[in-house]
Write a protein that holds these residues in place. Sequence first.
Motif, PDB file in Angstrom:
ATOM      1  N   ASP A  18       0.978  -1.373   0.213  1.00 32.30           N
ATOM      2  CA  ASP A  18      -0.185  -0.149  -0.221  1.00 32.30           C
ATOM      3  C   ASP A  18       0.716   1.231  -0.060  1.00 32.30           C
ATOM      4  OD1 ASP A  18      -1.726  -1.510  -0.049  1.00 32.30           O
ATOM      5  OD2 ASP A  18      -2.370  -1.258   2.661  1.00 32.30           O
ATOM      6  N   VAL A  19       1.921   1.141   1.238  1.00 25.75           N
ATOM      7  CA  VAL A  19       2.744   2.242   0.672  1.00 25.75           C
ATOM      8  C   VAL A  19       3.561   2.387  -0.961  1.00 25.75           C
ATOM      9  CG1 VAL A  19       4.786   3.150   2.150  1.00 25.75           C
ATOM     10  CG2 VAL A  19       3.342   1.731   3.138  1.00 25.75           C
ATOM     11  N   MET A  20       4.030   1.496  -0.677  1.00 26.14           N
ATOM     12  CA  MET A  20       4.677   1.665  -2.399  1.00 26.14           C
ATOM     13  C   MET A  20       3.505   2.472  -3.796  1.00 26.14           C
ATOM     14  SD  MET A  20       6.945  -1.635  -4.028  1.00 26.14           S
ATOM     15  CE  MET A  20       5.640  -2.340  -4.903  1.00 26.14           C
ATOM     16  N   ARG A  21       2.165   1.585  -3.164  1.00 27.34           N
ATOM     17  CA  ARG A  21       1.503   2.391  -4.331  1.00 27.34           C
ATOM     18  C   ARG A  21       1.253   4.057  -4.665  1.00 27.34           C
ATOM     19  NH1 ARG A  21      -3.454   2.647  -2.539  1.00 27.34           N
ATOM     20  NH2 ARG A  21      -3.255   0.463  -1.588  1.00 27.34           N
ATOM     21  N   GLU A  22       1.097   4.395  -2.475  1.00 29.83           N
ATOM     22  CA  GLU A  22       0.680   6.164  -2.400  1.00 29.83           C
ATOM     23  C   GLU A  22       1.799   6.712  -3.241  1.00 29.83           C
ATOM     24  OE1 GLU A  22       0.150   8.923   1.531  1.00 29.83           O
ATOM     25  OE2 GLU A  22      -0.566   6.086   1.780  1.00 29.83           O
ATOM     26  N   ALA A  23       3.606   5.973  -2.793  1.00 30.75           N
ATOM     27  CA  ALA A  23       4.404   6.311  -2.947  1.00 30.75           C
ATOM     28  C   ALA A  23       4.711   6.295  -4.570  1.00 30.75           C
ATOM     29  CB  ALA A  23       5.939   5.599  -2.748  1.00 30.75           C
ATOM     30  N   ASN A  24       4.202   5.641  -5.180  1.00 29.98           N
ATOM     31  CA  ASN A  24       4.072   5.927  -7.036  1.00 29.98           C
ATOM     32  C   ASN A  24       3.504   6.895  -7.182  1.00 29.98           C
ATOM     33  OD1 ASN A  24       6.124   3.292  -7.599  1.00 29.98           O
ATOM     34  ND2 ASN A  24       4.807   2.072  -7.629  1.00 29.98           N
ATOM     35  N   GLN A  25       1.841   7.127  -6.801  1.00 24.69           N
ATOM     36  CA  GLN A  25       1.130   8.324  -6.709  1.00 24.69           C
ATOM     37  C   GLN A  25       1.935   9.309  -6.440  1.00 24.69           C
ATOM     38  OE1 GLN A  25      -2.503   6.960  -4.876  1.00 24.69           O
ATOM     39  NE2 GLN A  25      -3.264   5.486  -6.061  1.00 24.69           N
ATOM     40  N   LEU A  26       2.742   9.721  -5.708  1.00 20.66           N
ATOM     41  CA  LEU A  26       3.100  11.019  -6.034  1.00 20.66           C
ATOM     42  C   LEU A  26       4.533  10.866  -6.835  1.00 20.66           C
ATOM     43  CD1 LEU A  26       3.476  11.411  -1.729  1.00 20.66           C
ATOM     44  CD2 LEU A  26       2.629  13.064  -3.532  1.00 20.66           C
TER      45      LEU A  26
END
Length: 380
Positions: A18-26
């Motif tokens: 989930d953290v990775m998904r958010e980081a990828n969005q940013l």
Amino acid sequence: MTLKIARRGMIDPFIVMDVMREANQLSENTKIVHLEVGQPSTPAPAKVIEAAKKLLDKDRLGYTDSLGLLQLRKRISKYYGEFYGVSVPLERMVITTGSSGAFLLAFASAFDPGDRVALTVPGYPAYRNILIALGIEPVIIETSVKERFQPTIKLLEDVGNIDGLIIASPSNPTGSMIDSERLRVLVEWCDENSVRMISDEIYHGINYVSPPTTVAKFSKSAIIINSFSKYFSMTGWRLGWMVTPQELIRPIECLAQNLFISPPTLSQYAAIASFNCINELERNVDNYRTNREILLEELPKLGFKKIAPVDGAFYIYVDVSNFTSDSTSFCQRMLQEANVAATPGVDFDPLNGKYFIRFSFAGAESDIREACKRLSAWSY
Ligand SMILES: Cc1ncc(COP(=O)(O)O)c(C=O)c1O
């Protein structure tokens, strides 16, 4: 009409994803430094890539034996002699779809629903989630820096009857290792108490203080699990292996035939070449060693003073209780404001994880230096 959804799937998410998904969005608009993901930033060894390319042109890539390609099983069996000085017969070697596939086969072959399997927290979350999905009860052993985040006989005796014990040395998320003598004592305790040990040795080869010992040295009844994902830098090739006790080979073969048919064929052929790439792989470890030193030097200056023993793997597990009692929002703010991604400890420890975060230093040295720079300009 509402159709039933099985309880088996109602397990916790793997928060780091989930953290990775958010980081990828940013990262669409900002450069994020990724210290959350536990995977090498290096490609597969050159000879592995070369072998795969050649094979694509000349082989139809059908299924292999369910226990894995004979040549690869032989090669790994030989590696046990070369790397550990331990003899493991080819017959006990099983190739799997990553170590993740090995966990499924190991747990399904060794335990029945309702059995109790002990594991330490903090620890790799998939152990308990796979056990739960299979109806096996995870028995949580709470550890701290006092026990170097590893099980002790006293802690094992405190949890009552168990059927299995999962250990990981070096561990994710702490990186701490169990030394050879302590390992031997744990194996003996398991044998005396009819407890099946599962030893996750996926971070072997990535160690900074002393060489790892394989449980295969002490036990023929334990299940040893390893993978090409970390030291061999072949994460997406989805290949792992198991050293299995003699009596579990046939049940594991039947499970593997039905669950997977066979592990990925291209990856299996190509992986044989990885054992001729040790110099290249050791250069990767040198890079992790440098990154580790930078972080061990810089993090305390940034207020991250309580760090778990980083004996191996590529993680630094930090007690952030001097900053917060909510590591999830700490990591969110770090990501949003400093653009550095890290994983909250709650992924690894439902009890005390709110006081911890994990940094992965598997990336490039320049990323590690940039992360330190950004964190020194950030305050929580
Ligand atoms: C301790 C540990 N075991 C197992 C795995 C799963 O690895 P794979 O399925 O890629 O072999 C991981 C992945 O991060 C891990 O950290």
